[in-house]
Design a protein around this motif. Structure first.
Motif, PDB file in Angstrom:
ATOM      1  N   UNK A 449      28.949  -8.272   3.922  1.00  0.00           N
ATOM      2  CA  UNK A 449      27.858  -8.332   2.951  1.00  0.00           C
ATOM      3  C   UNK A 449      26.602  -8.749   3.701  1.00  0.00           C
ATOM      4  N   UNK A 450      25.428  -8.185   3.385  1.00  0.00           N
ATOM      5  CA  UNK A 450      24.204  -8.570   4.097  1.00  0.00           C
ATOM      6  C   UNK A 450      23.985 -10.088   4.108  1.00  0.00           C
ATOM      7  N   UNK A 451      23.650 -10.603   5.295  1.00  0.00           N
ATOM      8  CA  UNK A 451      23.400 -12.032   5.493  1.00  0.00           C
ATOM      9  C   UNK A 451      21.929 -12.329   5.720  1.00  0.00           C
ATOM     10  N   UNK A 452      21.241 -11.449   6.456  1.00  0.00           N
ATOM     11  CA  UNK A 452      19.831 -11.679   6.760  1.00  0.00           C
ATOM     12  C   UNK A 452      19.395 -10.795   7.913  1.00  0.00           C
ATOM     13  N   UNK A 453      18.256 -11.144   8.490  1.00  0.00           N
ATOM     14  CA  UNK A 453      17.664 -10.326   9.549  1.00  0.00           C
ATOM     15  C   UNK A 453      17.294 -11.172  10.756  1.00  0.00           C
ATOM     16  N   UNK A 454      17.472 -10.583  11.933  1.00  0.00           N
ATOM     17  CA  UNK A 454      17.036 -11.173  13.191  1.00  0.00           C
ATOM     18  C   UNK A 454      16.216 -10.116  13.923  1.00  0.00           C
ATOM     19  N   UNK A 455      14.951 -10.410  14.149  1.00  0.00           N
ATOM     20  CA  UNK A 455      14.048  -9.444  14.806  1.00  0.00           C
ATOM     21  C   UNK A 455      14.073  -8.093  14.094  1.00  0.00           C
ATOM     22  N   UNK A 456      13.990  -8.123  12.779  1.00  0.00           N
ATOM     23  CA  UNK A 456      13.927  -6.935  11.922  1.00  0.00           C
ATOM     24  C   UNK A 456      15.218  -6.130  11.889  1.00  0.00           C
ATOM     25  N   UNK A 457      16.302  -6.686  12.400  1.00  0.00           N
ATOM     26  CA  UNK A 457      17.596  -6.003  12.389  1.00  0.00           C
ATOM     27  C   UNK A 457      18.601  -6.783  11.535  1.00  0.00           C
ATOM     28  N   UNK A 458      19.413  -6.071  10.745  1.00  0.00           N
ATOM     29  CA  UNK A 458      20.319  -6.746   9.814  1.00  0.00           C
ATOM     30  C   UNK A 458      21.505  -7.419  10.499  1.00  0.00           C
TER      31      UNK A 458
END
Length: 495
Positions: A449-458
């Motif tokens: 399940x989506x958690x968040x983004x790091x440097x605009x990447x999921x």
């Protein structure tokens, strides 16, 4: 009188008392299956309009504009099928299929390989039959890592000779991961509300997490594996790739026999979740997102057990890989022989690739194929059977099950992935961390399940459970999704 009623009343008065006019809406971008189904039931839209909407989106985003290149082939009969879709749980809903799932229609089923482009399957895969019977419209086929990424250790995920390269819609210079690359990228880019991918080890959860959507690998055997181009029947499974856990659950109830799930909003309350610290990686930004999610889980009433060690996972993975290369030859030979066509064995496939080297192997070779072809003696096959039994036992009863039992857990959790790497066709994949092997080898359910983004990447969040705990895993993931809201629309960044 509200505006909608005024429009309908005016139209009815104009056309006479026996006439009725309804206005049909174009669906909002990134509408879920559940949203679209509600619109169809309310007669706010119609199947033909949905098909037109997504075909337009594919033309604008996939084939032009950012050129994500996720959709390999459009079903030429999609519009006609929209006019005669069966009534059912998926009535009128367009769905894409990974190009290793057989359809007996005007489309090809090739695993991205030119070797299979001239011969179509004799029948739909059973899962396709179920989708059609539930009223789904098969919109097209998605690109994939050729042969589900089992051809070479130097492959680039998302590339196939037939389909070219699929890109990550969040950052076009970065990998969509594999092997269900096109399925994940298509859903993330809004080219369809859902797609069906397949996984042997990571091929659903890795691209889903890399592209920022929901991906569910069910317990092996819940969904029929017939009509899916194989790697090994011990680990291969199809699974849903969607914009929400609710949609994944909806598809599972169609695809799996006698499957039901109750998505309770308070499913996390009292749930015991074990943190697989050894599978969380070392990326500080990913770990920060994960720690924030743990706090939200605690606030929702979950009991976090941290850390939990997963025994035997390295040995299980090594035995699985040994078995897989042996099983690849056996399972693929059986599939190619019954399918018919120009290529009827792994040996003939290897020869085809050599004869078409400029098209099939411009970036990487076929070392795994060649290695597998040498593993066909009775003695080696027997060794493979022993290795498979050991792998399943170490990953399942003596691995995941042992950890769940020791800590009285409902599920195991960790970040699914580190951010996807840059695409480099000359060097192949950069092989970022993905937590997929334990559940894949055990044949157990795994939800990202989506958690968040790091440097605009999921980045994704994983829930893993024991065999046939699929409904429970989906319920936990749905409740998690409701308190995190981490999905974002892709920006199609150039780099």
């Amino acid at each position: 009188m509200n505006r909608r009623r005024m429009i309908l009343s005016t139209a009815a008065a104009t056309l006479g008392p026996a006439s009725c006019v309804r206005t049909h809406k174009v669906p909002p971008l990134y509408s879920t299956l559940s949203t679209l189904s509600a619109m169809l039931k309310a007669e706010e839209t119609e199947p033909a309009l949905l098909v037109q909407h997504f075909l337009k989106r594919i033309a604008e985003i996939d084939k032009a504009g950012p050129c994500v290149n996720a959709v390999l082939e459009i079903n030429p009969d999609a519009q006609r099928l929209a006019d005669s879709a069966a009534q059912g749980a998926l009535h009128g809903l367009p769905i894409l299929l990974k190009d290793n799932i057989e359809t007996a229609d005007a489309m090809r089923t090739t695993a991205g390989s030119l070797a299979l482009r001239n011969h179509t399957p004799k029948a739909d895969a059973p899962l396709v039959t179920k989708l059609r019977a539930a009223g789904a419209i098969i919109l097209g086929k998605t690109n994939l890592s050729e042969w589900a990424n089992i051809r070479s250790p130097n492959s680039t995920s998302g590339w196939s000779a037939r389909g070219g390269l699929t890109r990550n819609p969040h950052k076009l210079t970065h990998s969509a991961s594999g092997s269900s690359s096109g399925s994940a990228a298509a859903v993330a880019a809004g080219l369809a509300p859902a797609a069906i991918g397949t996984e042997t080890n990571g091929s659903i959860v890795s691209p889903a997490s890399a592209c920022g959507i929901v991906g569910f690998k069910p317990t092996v055997g819940l969904i029929s594996g017939a009509g899916i181009i194989p790697i090994t029947h011990h680990q291969d499974t199809a699974g849903p790739m969607t914009l929400s856990v609710r949609d994944a659950a909806l598809l599972m109830q169609v695809l799996a026999k006698d499957f039901s799930v109750d998505l309770k909003p308070d499913a996390l309350k009292g749930a015991r979740l074990g943190v697989l610290r050894g599978h969380c990686g070392k990326n500080p930004q990913v770990l920060a997102l994960f720690e924030n999610a743990l706090e939200k889980l605690r606030a929702a009433g979950a009991i976090i057990v941290d850390p939990v060690k997963l025994p035997n996972f390295r040995e299980a993975g090594a035995n699985s890989w040994k078995a897989m290369l042996i099983e690849l030859r056996t399972d693929l030979n059986a599939y190619l022989e019954q399918r018919g066509g120009d290529v009827r064995s792994l040996a003939e496939l290897i020869a085809f690739n050599e004869a078409h080297r400029s098209e099939e192997m411009p970036h990487f070779a076929q070392e795994f194929f060649e290695q597998s072809e040498k593993l066909g003696t009775p003695e080696i096959i027997a060794e493979g059977e022993t290795a498979r039994e050991k792998a399943r036992r170490l990953a399942g009863p003596e691995g995941i099950d042992a950890a769940l039992k020791e800590h009285r857990l409902d599920a195991l959790i960790c970040p699914t992935n580190d951010p996807a790497g840059l695409i480099d066709l000359a060097k192949g994949d950069t092989n970022e961390r993905v937590a997929s092997t334990p559940a894949a080898v055990a044949g157990y359910p795994h939800l990202t399940v989506p958690l968040g983004f790091v440097d605009d990447l999921p980045v994704g969040f994983s829930f893993m459970g024991t065999a046939n705990a699929d409904a429970q895993i989906l319920a936990l993931g749905h409740a998690f999704e409701e308190i995190t809201f981490a999905m974002k629309r892709p920006q199609f960044l150039p780099g």
